[in-house]
Design a protein around this motif. Structure first.
Motif, short mmCIF file in Angstrom:
data_model
loop_
_atom_site.label_atom_id
_atom_site.label_comp_id
_atom_site.label_asym_id
_atom_site.label_seq_id
_atom_site.Cartn_x
_atom_site.Cartn_y
_atom_site.Cartn_z
N MET A 186 49.22 46.86 21.78
CA MET A 186 50.57 47.28 21.38
C MET A 186 51.22 48.13 22.48
O MET A 186 51.41 49.33 22.31
CB MET A 186 50.45 48.08 20.09
N HIS A 187 51.57 47.49 23.58
CA HIS A 187 52.26 48.21 24.64
C HIS A 187 53.76 48.14 24.43
O HIS A 187 54.23 47.59 23.45
CB HIS A 187 51.88 47.63 26.00
N MET A 188 54.48 48.68 25.41
CA MET A 188 55.94 48.77 25.30
C MET A 188 56.58 47.47 24.83
O MET A 188 57.28 47.44 23.83
CB MET A 188 56.49 49.16 26.68
N GLU B 6 46.81 40.34 25.16
CA GLU B 6 45.91 41.00 26.09
C GLU B 6 46.13 42.51 26.19
O GLU B 6 45.20 43.29 26.24
CB GLU B 6 46.09 40.36 27.45
N GLN B 7 47.40 42.92 26.19
CA GLN B 7 47.68 44.32 26.45
C GLN B 7 47.68 45.20 25.21
O GLN B 7 47.87 46.40 25.32
CB GLN B 7 49.03 44.45 27.14
N MET C 105 53.40 52.36 19.63
CA MET C 105 52.67 52.64 20.87
C MET C 105 51.69 53.78 20.68
O MET C 105 50.59 53.77 21.19
CB MET C 105 53.65 52.95 22.00
N ALA C 106 52.15 54.78 19.92
CA ALA C 106 51.31 55.95 19.71
C ALA C 106 50.02 55.60 18.96
O ALA C 106 49.01 56.27 19.09
CB ALA C 106 52.09 57.02 18.95
N ALA C 107 50.06 54.51 18.18
CA ALA C 107 48.88 54.11 17.42
C ALA C 107 47.76 53.64 18.34
O ALA C 107 46.60 53.60 17.96
CB ALA C 107 49.24 53.00 16.44
N CYS C 108 48.11 53.29 19.58
CA CYS C 108 47.12 52.90 20.58
C CYS C 108 46.27 51.72 20.10
O CYS C 108 45.04 51.78 20.09
CB CYS C 108 46.23 54.10 20.91
N LYS D 264 44.64 48.30 20.53
CA LYS D 264 44.20 47.49 21.67
C LYS D 264 43.97 46.04 21.24
O LYS D 264 43.85 45.74 20.06
CB LYS D 264 42.89 48.06 22.21
#
Lengths: 567, 87
Positions: B14-16, B11-12, B51-54, B56
């Motif tokens: 590629m977050h932390m 769902e989130q 994370m920088a790749a953002c 979703k």
């Protein structure tokens, strides 16, 4: 008085400890002995890791594992090859450690702060926190040791970093004031977890105050007083005592059953507007969802939500509630709630017009999409359908027929749903109240919407200040109506709930106990308050009060009598 | 070199936490692990770059592995993404 963002509730009165931001400027110089510089850098990294791990452990012990994740995140970031690795490469190329740390961190801060996503932007402040910690170690700057402040301290800082927060000793710090940050920032989350009153984003506060100034922090209202006079202090001393007493009392009700003083159990549910709110309901100890407003699905988008989108949203709430009841109210538009793309005509009398179930029954294809979405979600928990603005029996029958139609379609398609799903109605019009006995033969449950019921019963537009004095659920007409609806539901053996604001009103609750309400649905933050009030009344006491109140002829007399009897 | 396309389903995105899970799982492999997304290549062993790749939820990414144990690395990476990255 200074205004800020109320980030953690409660009142703190104490003496200020001002945390000054250190000067972290350094001279950029070329390094010849890169090996020595690398050794200096590596020992700074080791110290950072050790300190951060210790803070994470402190937070885990004193606050909780979820809060400790912030510090663990810092550890994961610094261990990343692109962080320490890039910094090392720059040092090897002749940069000093401070410059390498600054350059790499600033690059990532720039990258993350530009992202659209809130959670990602939060990473920028994490990296900024890492950068400051590393520079302090490299430059040999010592922080104020927050863990050693005296009892009764109010911390004032530009920003409270997680590393600072982790050193807070709960017994010594009575308030927090900062110049930046909002309700969802790390410092706010940690302040709430520690139950320390906090007001954030007070502009320029570090310039205004001095060490040892007296301050009041009202984290409930977002107010800050610096060196207040005696009158203000005594007012807040009383406010603080009241807050502490009320909190202590409410805490006793966490995880308890909702029962009256003579042991009759009732259901205490929550009103929510989005699936995410269901988490709040669980956190606040709600026993189910008594009103899930579905309008958000229709208002958030420029087009009608698809069946899959609706199903996903309903299922999300159902999953979060883990088997507890979720009552979904079908689309309640019109009146004061407009949805631009539906292009509803402007009406002379929108509250008496084409809205809610009237609109839905005239647009069956659209309504069936919603009913199918709800039915599909019902396969994953205990879901009920609630129909708004019912005024006659036919409306309930027609909705039930549509539900049956949707069930047949789903069965034919081999899609699972709860065949025994209940269909109930909101009782919020004068008409529905007067025929509550007839509706009770058709509906599986009732839910009284006191806001609309008051408006329609009193023929008063609550938005009009000139007539707003008539808008009260304690008007004799409204109380009689509520009593009648509950009696009709009880007589027919169907459960009756209430999802208006009145369900959490300490003055209304004894009357509802007397009338025999089965389910109270309230704003999540009011669950414990409602449970506490319910626990104070026996049926016998409530009956005596209700009898007295119903013999009174004006709203003012009724409110006065209820206030006098309030517990 | 081997590669495969997968869709990110947690769902989130590629977050932390998902990024930490991913990088920790592929770091032990000798092979270089790259994520191709939006025309850029990101180091799959770096939490920060992931994370920088953002990335979703719903995004299609290509995982590229290059090195002695590239097959095993790719299998592991694909399995992780498909299983929702521990979310």
């Amino acid at each position: 008085m200074y205004k800020g963002i109320e980030a953690s509730r409660g009142i703190g009165i104490g003496s200020i400890c001002l945390i000054v931001d250190h000067d972290l400027t350094f001279e950029t110089k070329h390094i010849d002995d890169t090996d020595a510089e690398k050794t200096r850098f590596n020992s700074a990294i080791d110290k950072f890791k050790a300190e951060t791990a210790e803070m994470a452990e402190n937070i885990r012990k004193n606050i909780g594992p979820k809060e400790a994740e912030i510090m663990e995140g810092h550890l994961a970031m610094i261990a990343d090859p692109t962080m320490a690795g890039e910094m090392t490469k720059m040092i090897e190329a002749g940069q000093c450690a401070e410059a390498a740390v600054t350059a790499v961190c600033d690059m990532f801060i720039g990258m993350f702060s530009k992202m659209e996503d809130d959670m990602m932007r939060q990473r920028a402040s994490d990296i900024s926190d890492i950068k400051i910690s590393l520079l302090k170690i490299l430059l040999g700057v010592e922080d104020v040791d927050i863990s050693k402040v005296a009892p009764g301290t109010i911390l004032v800082a530009h920003d409270l970093t997680p590393s600072m927060t982790s050193q807070i000793v709960k017994d010594n710090v009575v308030g927090i004031i900062t110049e930046v940050g909002g309700k969802t920032s790390h410092s706010a989350i940690l302040a709430r977890a520690l139950e320390i009153p906090a007001v954030l984003s007070v502009p320029g506060i570090t310039e205004i105050v001095h060490d040892k100034d007296t301050a009041i922090v009202d984290g409930t209202e977002g107010d800050v007083y610096i060196n207040p006079d005696g009158e203000v202090v005594s007012k807040y001393v009383i406010k603080r005592e009241e807050f502490i007493r009320a909190q202590a009392e409410l805490k006793n009700f966490v995880g308890k059953e909702s029962v009256t003083a003579d042991g009759k159990p009732v259901e205490l549910f929550c009103n929510i507007g989005t699936p995410k709110d269901a988490k709040k309901a669980i956190e606040c100890d709600g026993e189910g969802i008594g009103l899930f407003r579905s309008e958000f699905l229709f208002m958030d988008k420029p087009h009608l939500p698809t069946e899959d989108e609706q199903f996903a949203a309903y299922k999300e709430a159902v999953d979060i509630m883990g088997g507890k009841t979720v009552i979904i109210r079908t689309l309640d538009i019109g009146g004061d709630k407009d949805i631009p793309y539906l292009e509803l005509e402007k009406e002379e009398n929108p509250f008496l017009g084409y809205r809610a179930v009237r609109y839905c029954l005239a647009n069956r294809d659209m309504y069936k999409i919603q009913l199918r979405g709800i039915l599909r979600a019902s396969a994953f928990g205990k879901v009920k359908i609630m129909v708004p603005l019912v005024t006659c029996v036919e409306e309930v029958r027609e909705v039930k027929a549509l539900v049956e139609e949707c069930k047949k379609e789903l069965s034919a398609e081999g899609i699972a749903f709860d065949d025994a799903i209940e269909v109930g109605c909101m009782v919020e019009t004068a008409a529905a109240s007067l025929i509550a006995d007839l509706l009770a033969q058709e509906a599986d449950f009732f839910s009284i919407g006191t806001n609309d019921l008051t408006q329609y019963t009193m023929s008063v537009d609550r938005g009009n200040a000139k007539v707003a004095y008539l808008y009260s659920a304690f008007q004799p007409a409204v109380l009689r109506s509520i009593k009648n609806i509950i009696a009709a539901g009880n007589a027919a053996g169907i459960p009756v709930g209430m999802c208006g604001e009145a369900a959490a009103d300490p003055l209304m609750i004894p009357l509802l106990i007397s009338f025999g309400l089965d389910e109270y649905s309230v704003n999540p933050v009011l669950v414990l308050t409602a449970r506490c009030i319910i626990s104070k009344w026996t049926k016998e006491e409530a009956d005596a009060l209700a009898e007295k109140v119903l013999s009174l002829s004006t709203e003012a007399e009724i409110v006065a009598a209820l206030k006098e009897a309030a517990k | 070199m081997v590669s495969q396309k997968v869709t990110v389903t947690n769902e989130q995105g590629m977050h932390m936490r998902p990024a930490t899970v991913f990088s920790a799982a592929v770091t032990p492999f000798d092979a270089e692990v790259k994520i191709l997304f939006n025309g850029n290549a990101y180091d799959g062993k770096s939490v920060m770059m992931l994370m920088a790749a953002c990335i979703k939820c719903g995004a299609e990414i290509e995982i590229q592995c290059d090195g002695a144990d590239e097959e095993a690395a790719l299998a592991k990476a694909v399995e992780l993404v498909e299983s929702g990255l521990g979310d």
